[in-house]
Design a protein around this motif. Sequence first.
Motif, PDB file in Angstrom:
ATOM      1  N   ILE A  52       0.838  -1.197   0.000  1.00  0.00           N
ATOM      2  CA  ILE A  52       0.000   0.000   0.000  1.00  0.00           C
ATOM      3  C   ILE A  52       0.875   1.250   0.000  1.00  0.00           C
ATOM      4  CG2 ILE A  52      -1.662   1.341   1.359  1.00  0.00           C
ATOM      5  CD1 ILE A  52      -2.799  -1.355   2.364  1.00  0.00           C
ATOM      6  N   ALA A  53       1.910   1.251   0.843  1.00  0.00           N
ATOM      7  CA  ALA A  53       2.798   2.413   0.925  1.00  0.00           C
ATOM      8  C   ALA A  53       3.488   2.685  -0.410  1.00  0.00           C
ATOM      9  CB  ALA A  53       3.838   2.195   2.018  1.00  0.00           C
ATOM     10  N   ALA A  54       3.876   1.615  -1.103  1.00  0.00           N
ATOM     11  CA  ALA A  54       4.573   1.770  -2.376  1.00  0.00           C
ATOM     12  C   ALA A  54       3.684   2.392  -3.448  1.00  0.00           C
ATOM     13  CB  ALA A  54       5.083   0.411  -2.847  1.00  0.00           C
ATOM     14  N   ASN A  55       2.377   2.301  -3.266  1.00  0.00           N
ATOM     15  CA  ASN A  55       1.447   2.813  -4.267  1.00  0.00           C
ATOM     16  C   ASN A  55       0.748   4.095  -3.822  1.00  0.00           C
ATOM     17  OD1 ASN A  55       1.231   0.716  -6.586  1.00  0.00           O
ATOM     18  ND2 ASN A  55       1.200  -0.539  -4.734  1.00  0.00           N
ATOM     19  N   CYS A  56       1.225   4.687  -2.734  1.00  0.00           N
ATOM     20  CA  CYS A  56       0.654   5.939  -2.247  1.00  0.00           C
ATOM     21  C   CYS A  56       1.713   7.042  -2.289  1.00  0.00           C
ATOM     22  CB  CYS A  56       0.136   5.783  -0.817  1.00  0.00           C
ATOM     23  SG  CYS A  56      -1.338   4.746  -0.678  1.00  0.00           S
ATOM     24  N   THR A  57       1.250   8.266  -2.287  1.00  0.00           N
ATOM     25  CA  THR A  57       2.173   9.405  -2.383  1.00  0.00           C
ATOM     26  C   THR A  57       2.157  10.294  -1.145  1.00  0.00           C
ATOM     27  OG1 THR A  57       0.456  10.699  -3.512  1.00  0.00           O
ATOM     28  CG2 THR A  57       2.007   9.474  -4.904  1.00  0.00           C
ATOM     29  N   SER A  58       1.295   9.977  -0.189  1.00  0.00           N
ATOM     30  CA  SER A  58       1.221  10.809   1.014  1.00  0.00           C
ATOM     31  C   SER A  58       0.747   9.977   2.197  1.00  0.00           C
ATOM     32  CB  SER A  58       0.257  11.977   0.808  1.00  0.00           C
ATOM     33  OG  SER A  58      -1.078  11.499   0.695  1.00  0.00           O
ATOM     34  N   ALA A  59       0.997  10.503   3.384  1.00  0.00           N
ATOM     35  CA  ALA A  59       0.536   9.836   4.601  1.00  0.00           C
ATOM     36  C   ALA A  59      -0.983   9.745   4.622  1.00  0.00           C
ATOM     37  CB  ALA A  59       1.048  10.601   5.823  1.00  0.00           C
ATOM     38  N   GLU A  60      -1.629  10.768   4.122  1.00  0.00           N
ATOM     39  CA  GLU A  60      -3.093  10.802   4.145  1.00  0.00           C
ATOM     40  C   GLU A  60      -3.694   9.719   3.260  1.00  0.00           C
ATOM     41  OE1 GLU A  60      -1.130  13.465   3.657  1.00  0.00           O
ATOM     42  OE2 GLU A  60      -1.411  14.368   5.646  1.00  0.00           O
ATOM     43  N   SER A  61      -3.168   9.599   2.032  1.00  0.00           N
ATOM     44  CA  SER A  61      -3.705   8.581   1.114  1.00  0.00           C
ATOM     45  C   SER A  61      -3.373   7.173   1.600  1.00  0.00           C
ATOM     46  CB  SER A  61      -3.160   8.799  -0.300  1.00  0.00           C
ATOM     47  OG  SER A  61      -1.738   8.697  -0.337  1.00  0.00           O
ATOM     48  N   PHE A  62      -2.194   7.026   2.199  1.00  0.00           N
ATOM     49  CA  PHE A  62      -1.801   5.741   2.764  1.00  0.00           C
ATOM     50  C   PHE A  62      -2.760   5.338   3.884  1.00  0.00           C
ATOM     51  CE2 PHE A  62       0.501   3.755   6.350  1.00  0.00           C
ATOM     52  CZ  PHE A  62       0.885   2.548   5.766  1.00  0.00           C
ATOM     53  N   LYS A  63      -2.989   6.253   4.806  1.00  0.00           N
ATOM     54  CA  LYS A  63      -3.868   5.958   5.930  1.00  0.00           C
ATOM     55  C   LYS A  63      -5.285   5.627   5.451  1.00  0.00           C
ATOM     56  CE  LYS A  63      -5.814   7.941  10.147  1.00  0.00           C
ATOM     57  NZ  LYS A  63      -5.909   9.138  11.017  1.00  0.00           N
ATOM     58  N   ALA A  64      -5.773   6.383   4.478  1.00  0.00           N
ATOM     59  CA  ALA A  64      -7.126   6.154   3.973  1.00  0.00           C
ATOM     60  C   ALA A  64      -7.260   4.762   3.348  1.00  0.00           C
ATOM     61  CB  ALA A  64      -7.489   7.232   2.947  1.00  0.00           C
ATOM     62  N   GLU A  65      -6.236   4.345   2.615  1.00  0.00           N
ATOM     63  CA  GLU A  65      -6.288   3.033   1.963  1.00  0.00           C
ATOM     64  C   GLU A  65      -6.191   1.904   2.988  1.00  0.00           C
ATOM     65  OE1 GLU A  65      -6.788   0.173  -0.876  1.00  0.00           O
ATOM     66  OE2 GLU A  65      -7.107   2.348  -1.036  1.00  0.00           O
ATOM     67  N   VAL A  66      -5.339   2.081   3.988  1.00  0.00           N
ATOM     68  CA  VAL A  66      -5.224   1.058   5.035  1.00  0.00           C
ATOM     69  C   VAL A  66      -6.544   0.931   5.788  1.00  0.00           C
ATOM     70  CG1 VAL A  66      -4.061   0.397   7.175  1.00  0.00           C
ATOM     71  CG2 VAL A  66      -2.732   1.344   5.283  1.00  0.00           C
ATOM     72  N   GLU A  67      -7.153   2.058   6.116  1.00  0.00           N
ATOM     73  CA  GLU A  67      -8.439   2.024   6.822  1.00  0.00           C
ATOM     74  C   GLU A  67      -9.526   1.392   5.959  1.00  0.00           C
ATOM     75  OE1 GLU A  67      -8.197   5.819   9.871  1.00  0.00           O
ATOM     76  OE2 GLU A  67      -8.843   6.170   7.811  1.00  0.00           O
ATOM     77  N   LYS A  68      -9.455   1.609   4.660  1.00  0.00           N
ATOM     78  CA  LYS A  68     -10.428   1.009   3.744  1.00  0.00           C
ATOM     79  C   LYS A  68     -10.293  -0.513   3.721  1.00  0.00           C
ATOM     80  CE  LYS A  68     -11.647   0.910  -1.187  1.00  0.00           C
ATOM     81  NZ  LYS A  68     -11.307   1.453  -2.538  1.00  0.00           N
ATOM     82  N   GLN A  69      -9.053  -0.995   3.714  1.00  0.00           N
ATOM     83  CA  GLN A  69      -8.822  -2.432   3.626  1.00  0.00           C
ATOM     84  C   GLN A  69      -8.961  -3.141   4.974  1.00  0.00           C
ATOM     85  OE1 GLN A  69      -5.628  -3.940   1.234  1.00  0.00           O
ATOM     86  NE2 GLN A  69      -5.491  -2.086  -0.025  1.00  0.00           N
ATOM     87  N   TYR A  70      -8.787  -2.392   6.063  1.00  0.00           N
ATOM     88  CA  TYR A  70      -8.882  -2.984   7.403  1.00  0.00           C
ATOM     89  C   TYR A  70      -9.849  -2.161   8.261  1.00  0.00           C
ATOM     90  CZ  TYR A  70      -4.656  -5.376   5.803  1.00  0.00           C
ATOM     91  OH  TYR A  70      -3.766  -6.118   5.081  1.00  0.00           O
ATOM     92  N   PRO A  71     -11.126  -2.145   7.889  1.00  0.00           N
ATOM     93  CA  PRO A  71     -12.075  -1.239   8.556  1.00  0.00           C
ATOM     94  C   PRO A  71     -12.352  -1.571  10.009  1.00  0.00           C
ATOM     95  CG  PRO A  71     -13.232  -2.784   7.113  1.00  0.00           C
ATOM     96  CD  PRO A  71     -11.769  -2.950   6.829  1.00  0.00           C
TER      97      PRO A  71
END
Length: 263
Positions: A227-246
């Motif tokens: 996920i981190a490798a495909n994100c460009t910011s802390a915000e987008s990273f956090k949002a994607e992690v929360e989406k996948q692990y709600p």
Amino acid sequence: MNKNTFTSVKLAKGEVNVYDFGGIKLHAYKTNDFIDNEVFIVEKNGKAVVIESPCFFDNNTELADYLKDVEVEGMLVAYHGAGATFLPDVSKYATQNAVEYSENGGGKALINNFTGAFGDIFDKSVHKITNVISEGKIAIGGIDFVIKQTSEAFDVEIPEINAVYTHMLGHDCHSIVAGAGHADAIIAQLRDYIAKGYDLILTSHYTPEDLKDAQTKIDYLENLKSIAANCTSAESFKAEVEKQYPNYSGGNYLDMTAGFFFK
């Protein structure tokens, strides 16, 4: 030993799950404090060794009272150096790097943060280590432990119950991951646990877990890197992690992880 095979003792604030191995018992104290601390007591022949310390004054008092009928022979203070009013006269064991971690390093920074967040209910005093130990086997109170130094402090193997203690696991909660390199180090550690076949994995912020949980955490960490490798910011990273692990807990830890991956 199945991680769910225990007797539960309810206390005023926390609770203790007691695992009976016959000649030896493991008491897992769930503090129910603001940072989900877990403290472990290994008991044999009326003597006990405590692994880590609670750090809120009410938990200190509650656990000390619970232990009044056993002879506490020592305390292993690894990642949680605060709470020095708990069992002040008991011998305290730690590696030199753990001493530095709690007195001057990252552990001290956390203690300062928690003091600011929780105020007078938090016991910010740091345990004074009476016995500096090294890697390898050590016997305390007739119980054998194997010490393994880590980058911050140390982990503890308990051969008689085929268990190992480390700082964090949590198969359905976020953990503090200080970048991809740190994730790889945790993965290597967990794979080693699986290879050694431990029955229980004990951690400072979760009830006892097993090897299935270790594999779940490995999968999570591998995905975290992706996920981190495909994100460009802390915000987008956090949002994607929360989406996948709600349903994961530990949102504050995810905030810290995002900060590490995207400084």
